[in-house]
Design a protein around this motif. Structure first.
Motif, PDB file in Angstrom:
ATOM      1  N   SER A 168       2.404  -1.038   1.621  1.00 23.70           N
ATOM      2  CA  SER A 168       1.739  -0.116   2.540  1.00 23.70           C
ATOM      3  C   SER A 168       2.466   0.026   3.868  1.00 23.70           C
ATOM      4  O   SER A 168       2.088   0.866   4.685  1.00 23.70           O
ATOM      5  CB  SER A 168       0.294  -0.558   2.783  1.00 23.70           C
ATOM      6  OG  SER A 168       0.272  -1.866   3.327  1.00 23.70           O
ATOM      7  N   SER A 169       3.500  -0.752   4.094  1.00 26.79           N
ATOM      8  CA  SER A 169       4.303  -0.622   5.308  1.00 26.79           C
ATOM      9  C   SER A 169       5.429   0.392   5.151  1.00 26.79           C
ATOM     10  O   SER A 169       6.125   0.700   6.121  1.00 26.79           O
ATOM     11  CB  SER A 169       4.929  -1.971   5.685  1.00 26.79           C
ATOM     12  OG  SER A 169       3.942  -2.925   5.996  1.00 26.79           O
TER      13      SER A 169
ATOM     14  N   SER B  61       3.565   9.526   3.309  1.00 28.26           N
ATOM     15  CA  SER B  61       3.366   8.541   4.370  1.00 28.26           C
ATOM     16  C   SER B  61       2.810   7.239   3.810  1.00 28.26           C
ATOM     17  O   SER B  61       2.397   7.147   2.667  1.00 28.26           O
ATOM     18  CB  SER B  61       2.411   9.109   5.417  1.00 28.26           C
ATOM     19  OG  SER B  61       1.135   9.343   4.834  1.00 28.26           O
ATOM     20  N   TRP B  62       2.789   6.227   4.656  1.00 27.43           N
ATOM     21  CA  TRP B  62       2.384   4.893   4.233  1.00 27.43           C
ATOM     22  C   TRP B  62       0.981   4.870   3.649  1.00 27.43           C
ATOM     23  O   TRP B  62       0.692   4.124   2.722  1.00 27.43           O
ATOM     24  CB  TRP B  62       2.460   3.937   5.416  1.00 27.43           C
ATOM     25  CG  TRP B  62       1.441   4.231   6.468  1.00 27.43           C
ATOM     26  CD1 TRP B  62       1.481   5.230   7.412  1.00 27.43           C
ATOM     27  CD2 TRP B  62       0.205   3.565   6.679  1.00 27.43           C
ATOM     28  NE1 TRP B  62       0.361   5.217   8.191  1.00 27.43           N
ATOM     29  CE2 TRP B  62      -0.444   4.190   7.771  1.00 27.43           C
ATOM     30  CE3 TRP B  62      -0.422   2.478   6.053  1.00 27.43           C
ATOM     31  CZ2 TRP B  62      -1.667   3.778   8.248  1.00 27.43           C
ATOM     32  CZ3 TRP B  62      -1.648   2.061   6.526  1.00 27.43           C
ATOM     33  CH2 TRP B  62      -2.260   2.717   7.615  1.00 27.43           C
ATOM     34  N   SER B  63       0.100   5.690   4.161  1.00 23.66           N
ATOM     35  CA  SER B  63      -1.293   5.688   3.701  1.00 23.66           C
ATOM     36  C   SER B  63      -1.526   6.680   2.569  1.00 23.66           C
ATOM     37  O   SER B  63      -2.574   6.642   1.919  1.00 23.66           O
ATOM     38  CB  SER B  63      -2.207   6.040   4.861  1.00 23.66           C
ATOM     39  OG  SER B  63      -1.992   7.382   5.263  1.00 23.66           O
TER      40      SER B  63
ATOM     41  N   HIS C 202       5.712   4.993   9.032  1.00 16.08           N
ATOM     42  CA  HIS C 202       4.426   5.586   8.693  1.00 16.08           C
ATOM     43  C   HIS C 202       4.501   7.053   8.323  1.00 16.08           C
ATOM     44  O   HIS C 202       3.536   7.603   7.801  1.00 16.08           O
ATOM     45  CB  HIS C 202       3.463   5.431   9.885  1.00 16.08           C
ATOM     46  CG  HIS C 202       2.974   4.031  10.066  1.00 16.08           C
ATOM     47  ND1 HIS C 202       2.064   3.680  11.040  1.00 16.08           N
ATOM     48  CD2 HIS C 202       3.275   2.893   9.406  1.00 16.08           C
ATOM     49  CE1 HIS C 202       1.821   2.381  10.961  1.00 16.08           C
ATOM     50  NE2 HIS C 202       2.542   1.880   9.989  1.00 16.08           N
TER      51      HIS C 202
END
Length: 122
Positions: free
Chosen positions: A30-31, A52-54, A102
């Protein structure tokens, strides 16, 4: 650095679909911002899209927009590339890439998989 392994490539007829997966290990998934690239025979590697990370932000280039979708499952440490309405010009080796961050798109990526061949027949 995170290690990446792609899967899901193969031979498909034009108009068909494939889903590529990229499994990550060795880092906090997740990073990482994730991306897909492709390289056709005799051509330079090109950016296909990033996420993106999310997973809240995803981007694909115009040539695949409306046909390809990028998603990720952080619980499974996996990013996906869903490819629909495939065309012969989509034939290439597809690579997964990662970098800490991110955003959904970066100029460079630090970790790369070995690639997965996608061949679209006419």
């Amino acid at each position: 650095q995170v290690q990446l392994v792609e899967s899901g490539g193969g031979l498909v007829q034009a108009g068909g679909s494939l889903r590529l997966s990229c499994a990550a290990s060795g880092g906090t998934f997740s990073s990482y911002a994730m991306a897909w690239f492709r390289q056709a025979s005799g051509k330079e590697r090109e950016f296909v899209g990033g996420i993106s990370w999310s997973g809240g932000s995803a981007y694909v280039v115009d040539s695949v927009k409306g046909r390809f979708t990028i998603s990720r499952d952080n619980a499974k440490n996996t990013v996906y590339l869903q490819m629909n309405s495939l065309k012969p010009e989509d034939t290439a080796v597809y690579y997964c890439a990662a970098r800490l961050g991110h955003g959904a798109r970066y100029p460079t990526y630090d970790s790369w998989g070995r690639g997965s061949q996608v061949t679209v027949s006419s």
